[in-house]
Design an enzyme around this catalytic site. Structure first.
Site, mmCIF file in Angstrom:
data_model
loop_
_atom_site.group_PDB
_atom_site.id
_atom_site.type_symbol
_atom_site.label_atom_id
_atom_site.label_comp_id
_atom_site.label_asym_id
_atom_site.label_seq_id
_atom_site.Cartn_x
_atom_site.Cartn_y
_atom_site.Cartn_z
ATOM 1 N N LYS A 53 0.799 -1.224 0.000
ATOM 2 C CA LYS A 53 0.000 0.000 0.000
ATOM 3 C C LYS A 53 0.832 1.274 0.000
ATOM 4 O O LYS A 53 0.286 2.351 -0.217
ATOM 5 C CB LYS A 53 -0.932 -0.006 1.204
ATOM 6 N N SER A 272 -2.334 -12.929 4.174
ATOM 7 C CA SER A 272 -2.921 -12.737 2.833
ATOM 8 C C SER A 272 -1.962 -13.250 1.758
ATOM 9 O O SER A 272 -2.396 -13.613 0.659
ATOM 10 C CB SER A 272 -3.296 -11.269 2.590
HETATM 11 C C1 PLP Z 1 -2.415 -7.396 3.705
HETATM 12 C C2 PLP Z 1 -3.123 -7.086 2.438
HETATM 13 N N1 PLP Z 1 -3.301 -8.029 1.527
HETATM 14 C C3 PLP Z 1 -3.939 -7.761 0.364
HETATM 15 C C4 PLP Z 1 -4.441 -6.548 0.070
HETATM 16 C C5 PLP Z 1 -5.191 -6.348 -1.216
HETATM 17 O O1 PLP Z 1 -4.730 -5.361 -2.077
HETATM 18 P P1 PLP Z 1 -5.729 -4.453 -2.882
HETATM 19 O O2 PLP Z 1 -6.398 -3.520 -1.911
HETATM 20 O O3 PLP Z 1 -4.895 -3.718 -3.863
HETATM 21 O O4 PLP Z 1 -6.759 -5.318 -3.558
HETATM 22 C C6 PLP Z 1 -4.273 -5.584 1.026
HETATM 23 C C7 PLP Z 1 -4.844 -4.297 0.849
HETATM 24 O O5 PLP Z 1 -5.058 -3.569 1.818
HETATM 25 C C8 PLP Z 1 -3.599 -5.841 2.231
HETATM 26 O O6 PLP Z 1 -3.432 -4.901 3.179
#
Ligand code: PLP
Length: 447
Positions: A53, A272
């Site tokens: 981010k 994630s």
């Molecule tokens: C830990 C984590 N994984 C995945 C994502 C997903 O990314 P995106 O918001 O670009 O879909 C985020 C987004 O906040 C995240 O913080």
């Protein structure tokens, strides 16, 4: 121009990633079963403030400054599940701005603490893990109310095209160059969908044959930053027609894979990342010349409390020589009681409650304060706030085997309610995950 060979910089912002300063990609060995397909993890915690981010925060601020929407002494407000807030807080420090971040108490304490540490003004709310645009008391509604004040601006990662553009300008070109144009599959978890949409557009622009694969968690998951299919429908940057496939991965698999990545491939990946890799392995076959890039958004250290919940064996045992300022043994035991009660035996999903209402006809016990209950509650729910349950025992069923479901806003206070009922001897009581917000998200009626 920063010299990325020497890696000596005048200020932190020079470390923001881009084609000439990419985040590293590491080939996965033990965690992937393929003979031929090569899978690379793109390690986004190598961004200067710790997550994918940072790219989005930097690009949204650059864009808003260039448009003249944001300027000197700016006050920002942003609803966040953590990483965008952390990136924005640091960018705000660099620019002399301030930032307010309304967020859900369900977000790991590590992220909430670090946001404060970075200087953000954190407002903690009883929202669901992923802020939902419609929730009247949620982080998004609170941020919008603040943004309506004249001196505030909300960059709004959920709708801002500069979120997508961050990846068109940086992540996509990095990957194209790092794979020497040989990438065949791009895989990312889905949150705001900036990552998948931006990379998808860039990579398909280079080679329309590149497969773009989105991975999402199941309903009721506890993986911060990503959204279930139902939650995704509320996200403006979600463009499923631009992706080649969507894969669902369950909570348990995601956490288990994160642990394997740490223990087997020595990659300090958070949950994630585990989820995204599981999705890739579910859908991509072993084939010659396949080059897969999976985005690993952030590292494991922000999720110690989640891991301690999922893997109780790694939680620290209460020790006699703990510092006096730390939590007392009683507090630790209470925390672990609450954490352990979030197991499948003591909680129940909204969909199952719907079925139970037809069959077993459980008592629905709304444990919120009367003001919250009166705004909207599940049809027929009895209201006894959690603090009053013990005194108002007479209003509860006499039969200790009677089925009871406890309900609150998002499924936190209802855990306490369930525990109180258990302590009163009720044997057949469960707390509803997702709470009234989860019920409403499914379009189910309230009164
Ligand atoms: C830990 C984590 N994984 C995945 C994502 C997903 O990314 P995106 O918001 O670009 O879909 C985020 C987004 O906040 C995240 O913080």
């Amino acid at each position: 121009m920063a010299d990325h060979q020497r890696r000596v910089y005048e200020e932190m912002l020079e470390l923001l990633s881009g084609e000439d300063n990419p985040t590293p990609m590491v080939r996965l060995g033990k965690t992937v079963p393929y003979q031929q397909t090569r899978v690379y993890a793109k390690l986004e915690w190598y961004n200067p403030f710790g997550a994918v981010k940072d790219r989005v925060a930097a690009n949204m601020i650059r864009d808003a400054e260039e448009r003249g929407i944001v300027g000197e002494h700016q006050k920002l407000v942003e609803p966040t599940s953590g990483n965008t807030g952390l990136g924005l807080a640091m960018l705000a420090n660099a620019r002399g701005y301030t930032i307010k971040t309304p967020l859900s108490k369900a977000i790991p304490a590590e992220k909430r603490t670090m946001l404060r540490y970075f200087g953000a003004d954190v407002e903690e709310l009883d929202d669901s893990l992923c802020p939902a645009p419609g929730a009247p008391e949620g982080a998004i509604a609170r941020a919008m109310a603040t943004a309506a004040q004249p001196d505030y601006h909300m960059l709004n990662q959920y709708e801002n095209e500069a979120n997508i553009e961050a990846h068109i300008l940086t992540t996509g070109p990095e990957i194209w160059r790092q794979t020497q144009g040989k990438i065949t599959h791009f895989v990312a978890g889905l949150g705001t969908c900036g990552t998948i949409t931006g990379n998808g557009r860039f990579l398909k622009g280079k080679n329309p044959e590149v497969k773009i694969i989105g991975v999402h968690p199941e309903d009721g998951h506890d993986i911060p930053g990503v959204r279930s299919l139902r939650q995704l429908k509320q996200t403006k940057l979600y463009h499923p027609d631009e992706y080649d496939a969507l894969v669902e991965v369950d909570n348990r698999e995601s956490f288990a894979m994160s642990m394997r990545l740490n223990r087997e491939d020595c990659i300090i990946a958070g949950p994630s990342s585990g989820m995204a890799l599981c999705g890739a392995l579910k859908i991509i076959e072993d084939q010659p010349d396949a080059v897969v890039v999976v985005i690993f958004p952030d590292n494991v250290f922000k999720y110690a409390s989640s891991f301690a919940r999922h893997f109780p064996e790694v939680a620290a045992a209460p020790s006699g020589d703990a510092p006096a300022s730390g939590p007392s043994l009683k507090e630790e035991l209470l925390d672990s009681l609450v954490a352990n009660s979030r197991n499948p035996h003591d909680t129940v999903e909204v969909s199952v409650v719907q079925e139970m209402l037809e069959q077993e006809k459980p008592l629905l016990l709304d444990v919120r304060i009367a003001d919250q209950y009166s705004v909207g509650h599940l049809p027929g729910a009895l209201n006894i706030p959690v603090a009053e349950i013990a005194h108002r025992r007479g209003e509860l069923p006499e039969n200790l085997d009677a089925p009871v479901i406890t309900v609150c806003n998002v499924g936190n206070a209802s855990i306490s309610g369930m525990l109180v009922l258990k302590s009163l001897g009720y044997r057949n009581v469960k707390s509803m995950n997702g709470g009234t917000a989860g019920w409403m998200d499914r379009g189910l009626p309230t009164e």
